[in-house]
Design an enzyme around this catalytic site. Sequence first.
Site, short mmCIF file in Angstrom:
data_model
loop_
_atom_site.label_atom_id
_atom_site.label_comp_id
_atom_site.label_asym_id
_atom_site.label_seq_id
_atom_site.Cartn_x
_atom_site.Cartn_y
_atom_site.Cartn_z
N GLU A 135 26.43 34.24 33.61
CA GLU A 135 27.28 35.38 33.95
C GLU A 135 28.14 35.75 32.75
OE1 GLU A 135 29.52 35.04 37.60
OE2 GLU A 135 31.22 36.17 36.76
N GLU A 159 37.84 41.18 33.27
CA GLU A 159 38.42 40.91 34.58
C GLU A 159 39.93 41.05 34.46
OE1 GLU A 159 36.15 37.84 37.28
OE2 GLU A 159 36.40 36.99 35.28
#
Length: 545
Positions: free
Chosen positions: A433, A438
């Site tokens: 990933e 974020e």
Amino acid sequence: MKYLRIINFLIISILAVSCQEDDLELQDMAVPSNITVNADISTDGSGIVHFDVSADNAFTYQFNFGDGTTGTSLDGKITKRFSRNGLNTYLVTVVAFGKGGISSSKSVEIEVESDFSDPETKDYLTGGSSKTWYVAASEPGHLGVGPTFGDNFNNPSYYTAAPFEKAGADASSCFYTDELTFSTTGENNFTYEYNNNGRTFFNADFVGEFGGPTGSGDQCIEVDFGGEKNVALSPATSGVEASTGTQMDFSDGGFMSYYIATSSYEILSIDENSMYVRAVMGNNPDLAWYLKFTTTPYDQQEAGGGTEEPEEFQTEFEDLLWETSFDDETSLDTSVWNYEIGNGDNGWGNQEAQYYTEDNTSIVDGNLLITARRESESGFEFTSSRITTQDNFEFTYGRVEVRAKLPEGGGTWPAIWMLGNNFDEVGWPTTGEIDIMEHKGNEPGIIHGSLHYPGASGGNADTNTTTIENPSSEFHTYTMEWSAERIVFLVDDEVYHTYANTPESPFNKDFFLILNVAMGGTFGGEIDENFQESSMEVDYVRVYQ
């Protein structure tokens, strides 16, 4: 009373057995004896001595070489290069350790001749008596990493730090303010006083060993390695042509500001005010780390004393492969983007509080909006959207740029990220990933860039952060550059996290893109009770190769 007598009897029996076992263990812990020290001393002026030590009941050997340096060997064999110029006598002490740490020792005197001499390096290091050095935080590449062999030593190929880059990892309170003072004690020997103000800057591989938070990249930790060490100059053994041919060996686990579990540093270049060194990482012989030092203290560098403007990051991907700008669209192009609906398994594995729908995505004035709302849906109190390019657009290596404004409000968790195209077959984190961006609404302005893979996932991800202003009221560009050699994370073209990619990693195959806004969960945290609605606004998504 009957049960009390039984318990007492059992206790006495257990104590008796324990005493018998202790006696047996003490009998087994014999003191090492019959220590024999053989020293094969070179006669060519190299100063090299091959030691071969044996002893009865010994499992490991520690050497004090009598020149301020030490060594350890499991089998008693060790090679040492003595660098003091001329013919010198050294008292070498060998400590043999047996079971339970029981030890005995033996000392021998040896005479060793060395023709090695590097007075120029000595004078530069100490200024003739004593000199203090600091990390050259203002210079590009003051910290870098590349392969052990075949690298460009002036520009390590895996990673080079931008000026003051590590200040975001709190390095300005340890790494950048470290004081390394070298003082002359002999022809090729020095003392080294290391003052790190009680805090040490650790490479991410060693953070957990010293009590730090794993998965957070390089860290300053309250561990004091300060104090005086001995340093010896000796001929470098790497064969690197771009080098002075001299290396420094520190006693007692000494090192130079950045902890990578090594005590030997090759001097690539040195002059009156600058020094460039190279060291092979202690737990990975395939990685060489590079450090630049200066005689200018950090606060003077920061104020402009010898500082340089940060070098602009140079991309290796300039051809536009794919773009979504949303300019001529009134609704999401479902030939490219897929909607993921629902709350997944346990809130998509993160205890997230939202239910994803198609209705929370819209295009307004040429921008994509993904909106999180406080509203009931299918038993959940919040709605939002999550869209992917899985099976429609996937690629290996390149540069991803996303220009976006982020939602605001406690509990919002917007993300721009990627998963491997074999996700459905191998699962997570095996697929890999890449979190390009974020953000936590509970920590406005802190941007996270992370990688998840086997051995570094979830709360132990390979990650770092940077801080920006006005993430929700202004557009910023979130970038990830990905090659077979490295993965680099940037915000507004400023590098803040780099990963050295390897053939064994999961990051060497096709990945697809994901955009979403989650609420709460293990990362987003507590949701503000006053939160009603907020959006991530995306201007464009571009991929270059």
